[in-house]
Scaffold this motif. Structure first.
Motif, PDB file in Angstrom:
ATOM      1  N   PHE A  14       0.889  -1.266  -0.022  1.00 40.69           N
ATOM      2  CA  PHE A  14       0.031   0.055   0.093  1.00 40.69           C
ATOM      3  C   PHE A  14       0.715   1.272  -0.044  1.00 40.69           C
ATOM      4  O   PHE A  14       0.613   2.259  -0.772  1.00 40.69           O
ATOM      5  N   ILE A  15       1.884   1.237   0.851  1.00 38.68           N
ATOM      6  CA  ILE A  15       2.782   2.319   0.866  1.00 38.68           C
ATOM      7  C   ILE A  15       3.560   2.679  -0.416  1.00 38.68           C
ATOM      8  O   ILE A  15       3.576   3.763  -1.062  1.00 38.68           O
ATOM      9  N   HIS A  16       4.171   1.494  -1.116  1.00 39.23           N
ATOM     10  CA  HIS A  16       4.899   1.702  -2.506  1.00 39.23           C
ATOM     11  C   HIS A  16       3.674   2.165  -3.637  1.00 39.23           C
ATOM     12  O   HIS A  16       3.899   3.305  -4.219  1.00 39.23           O
ATOM     13  N   ARG A  17       2.474   1.678  -3.483  1.00 43.40           N
ATOM     14  CA  ARG A  17       1.460   1.985  -4.443  1.00 43.40           C
ATOM     15  C   ARG A  17       1.162   3.680  -4.256  1.00 43.40           C
ATOM     16  O   ARG A  17       0.865   4.470  -5.052  1.00 43.40           O
ATOM     17  N   ASN A  18       1.058   3.787  -2.907  1.00 39.81           N
ATOM     18  CA  ASN A  18       0.717   5.386  -2.524  1.00 39.81           C
ATOM     19  C   ASN A  18       1.684   6.161  -2.947  1.00 39.81           C
ATOM     20  O   ASN A  18       1.471   7.274  -3.768  1.00 39.81           O
ATOM     21  N   LEU A  49       9.317  -1.276 -15.025  1.00 35.70           N
ATOM     22  CA  LEU A  49      10.082  -1.283 -13.797  1.00 35.70           C
ATOM     23  C   LEU A  49       9.356  -2.081 -12.957  1.00 35.70           C
ATOM     24  O   LEU A  49       8.190  -2.362 -12.686  1.00 35.70           O
ATOM     25  N   ILE A  50      10.202  -2.893 -12.128  1.00 36.31           N
ATOM     26  CA  ILE A  50       9.827  -4.027 -11.112  1.00 36.31           C
ATOM     27  C   ILE A  50      10.400  -3.331  -9.711  1.00 36.31           C
ATOM     28  O   ILE A  50      11.421  -3.210  -9.408  1.00 36.31           O
ATOM     29  N   LEU A  51       9.421  -3.100  -8.665  1.00 31.36           N
ATOM     30  CA  LEU A  51       9.813  -2.927  -7.421  1.00 31.36           C
ATOM     31  C   LEU A  51       9.916  -4.284  -6.594  1.00 31.36           C
ATOM     32  O   LEU A  51       8.732  -4.948  -6.182  1.00 31.36           O
ATOM     33  N   LEU A  52      11.050  -4.794  -6.292  1.00 29.60           N
ATOM     34  CA  LEU A  52      11.271  -6.132  -5.984  1.00 29.60           C
ATOM     35  C   LEU A  52      11.832  -6.352  -4.568  1.00 29.60           C
ATOM     36  O   LEU A  52      12.392  -6.038  -4.141  1.00 29.60           O
ATOM     37  N   HIS A  75      13.427  -5.446 -18.232  1.00 30.12           N
ATOM     38  CA  HIS A  75      12.895  -4.851 -17.185  1.00 30.12           C
ATOM     39  C   HIS A  75      13.790  -4.227 -16.222  1.00 30.12           C
ATOM     40  O   HIS A  75      14.724  -5.062 -15.782  1.00 30.12           O
ATOM     41  N   GLU A  76      13.526  -2.996 -15.838  1.00 27.55           N
ATOM     42  CA  GLU A  76      14.611  -2.509 -14.841  1.00 27.55           C
ATOM     43  C   GLU A  76      13.976  -2.782 -13.364  1.00 27.55           C
ATOM     44  O   GLU A  76      12.648  -2.942 -13.251  1.00 27.55           O
ATOM     45  N   VAL A  77      14.856  -2.841 -12.425  1.00 29.67           N
ATOM     46  CA  VAL A  77      14.489  -3.580 -11.131  1.00 29.67           C
ATOM     47  C   VAL A  77      15.229  -2.458 -10.018  1.00 29.67           C
ATOM     48  O   VAL A  77      16.200  -2.184 -10.151  1.00 29.67           O
ATOM     49  N   ILE A  78      14.123  -2.173  -9.062  1.00 24.15           N
ATOM     50  CA  ILE A  78      14.790  -1.558  -7.953  1.00 24.15           C
ATOM     51  C   ILE A  78      14.379  -2.592  -6.811  1.00 24.15           C
ATOM     52  O   ILE A  78      13.272  -2.793  -6.535  1.00 24.15           O
ATOM     53  N   LEU A  79      15.353  -2.988  -5.860  1.00 23.75           N
ATOM     54  CA  LEU A  79      15.237  -4.029  -4.805  1.00 23.75           C
ATOM     55  C   LEU A  79      14.634  -3.081  -3.716  1.00 23.75           C
ATOM     56  O   LEU A  79      15.362  -1.985  -3.158  1.00 23.75           O
ATOM     57  N   ILE A  80      13.548  -3.409  -3.131  1.00 30.55           N
ATOM     58  CA  ILE A  80      13.133  -2.699  -1.731  1.00 30.55           C
ATOM     59  C   ILE A  80      12.918  -4.016  -0.810  1.00 30.55           C
ATOM     60  O   ILE A  80      11.998  -4.481  -1.063  1.00 30.55           O
ATOM     61  N   THR A  81      13.847  -3.949   0.267  1.00 27.88           N
ATOM     62  CA  THR A  81      13.694  -5.050   1.347  1.00 27.88           C
ATOM     63  C   THR A  81      14.459  -4.492   2.569  1.00 27.88           C
ATOM     64  O   THR A  81      14.831  -3.401   2.694  1.00 27.88           O
ATOM     65  N   LYS A 103      14.300  -1.043   3.735  1.00 30.02           N
ATOM     66  CA  LYS A 103      13.009  -0.680   4.615  1.00 30.02           C
ATOM     67  C   LYS A 103      13.452  -0.287   6.212  1.00 30.02           C
ATOM     68  O   LYS A 103      14.107  -0.905   6.407  1.00 30.02           O
ATOM     69  N   PRO A 104      13.052   0.527   6.850  1.00 30.06           N
ATOM     70  CA  PRO A 104      11.875   1.603   6.319  1.00 30.06           C
ATOM     71  C   PRO A 104      12.740   2.617   5.396  1.00 30.06           C
ATOM     72  O   PRO A 104      13.969   2.901   5.590  1.00 30.06           O
ATOM     73  N   PHE A 105      11.965   3.687   4.653  1.00 32.10           N
ATOM     74  CA  PHE A 105      12.464   4.654   4.013  1.00 32.10           C
ATOM     75  C   PHE A 105      11.659   5.724   3.684  1.00 32.10           C
ATOM     76  O   PHE A 105      10.544   5.574   3.993  1.00 32.10           O
ATOM     77  N   THR A 106      12.368   6.886   3.376  1.00 32.53           N
ATOM     78  CA  THR A 106      11.358   8.076   3.057  1.00 32.53           C
ATOM     79  C   THR A 106      10.764   8.353   1.866  1.00 32.53           C
ATOM     80  O   THR A 106      11.080   7.712   0.789  1.00 32.53           O
ATOM     81  N   PHE A 107       9.801   8.963   1.680  1.00 30.52           N
ATOM     82  CA  PHE A 107       9.264   9.323   0.241  1.00 30.52           C
ATOM     83  C   PHE A 107      10.144   9.697  -0.570  1.00 30.52           C
ATOM     84  O   PHE A 107      10.303   9.553  -1.801  1.00 30.52           O
ATOM     85  N   GLU A 108      10.850  10.848   0.159  1.00 30.48           N
ATOM     86  CA  GLU A 108      12.188  11.509  -0.906  1.00 30.48           C
ATOM     87  C   GLU A 108      13.087  10.697  -1.319  1.00 30.48           C
ATOM     88  O   GLU A 108      13.775  10.810  -2.548  1.00 30.48           O
TER      89      GLU A 108
END
Length: 218
Positions: A14-18, A49-52, A75-81, A103-108
């Protein structure tokens, strides 16, 4: 452009989507909670793009990324973990991820990663690519060594793209607003670009008030 979020935690998804909706860059935002669902989506949808995530219910995100690279997908990929082990970071970078967010990280910080993706995509769409652009894309060690402590190649690329888009001349605050970065951070990169003769400083005089310093791309 379309993006796929591969994340098994509904709140994190939900946070990623927002965040993505706030940035307003992508036409469609897909989600998958498992490797199986992700592979099914990737087989039938156009994804840029994939947020993985790495640790998923039915597998490992790095294994999925390895398979994608073996199949020569674009596909370009950003690892979010939450995985911050050195081996995971090394493997992710070896597999060509654009960025690695812990994680966690800021919107900026999230927005900065998306800008890196956008910048790379735009630069590679050019008919011809300069050595400077190649150096930035490949994060050449020589450039990294040239940068002062506290500066990064990724953020420099981000700032350079913003400078090329902003109205000339510009102030540090105007560029900070354009980038979504702090005034202090942007000032460091402005100082570097001015020192390396990529920016020219000039004084702007007004009828009312004190003159102020602005910068222009050379």
């Amino acid at each position: 452009m379309n993006v796929l979020i591969i994340e098994d935690d509904p709140m994190v998804e939900f946070i990623h989507r927002n965040y993505l909706e706030k940035i307003e860059l992508f036409q469609l935002i897909y989600s998958a909670a498992t490797v199986q669902d992700a592979e099914a989506l990737l087989a039938k949808k156009a994804i840029d793009l994939i947020l993985l995530d790495i640790h998923l219910k039915d597998g490992n995100g790095l294994d999925l990324l390895t398979k994608l690279r073996m199949n020569k997908t674009t596909h370009e990929v950003i690892l979010i973990t939450a995985a911050n082990e050195a081996q995971s970071v090394k493997e992710g970078l070896h597999l060509g991820v654009i960025d690695y967010l812990i994680k966690p990280f800021t919107f900026e910080r999230f927005k900065q990663s998306i800008e890196l993706f956008k910048n790379k995509k735009q630069r590679l769409e050019s008919a011809k690519i300069s050595q400077e652009t190649i150096d930035l894309l490949l994060k050449k060690a020589v450039l990294s060594e040239e940068l002062e402590k506290g500066l990064s190649v990724d953020t420099l690329d981000f700032v350079l793209r913003a400078i090329q888009e902003i109205k000339q001349p510009f102030t540090i605050q105007e560029l900070a607003d354009q980038c979504g970065l702090s005034h202090v951070s942007v000032r460091k990169y402005i100082n570097y670009l001015e020192h390396t003769d990529q920016l020219k400083a000039e004084m702007i005089y007004t009828k009312i008030g004190r003159p102020y310093k602005a910068f222009r791309w050379l």
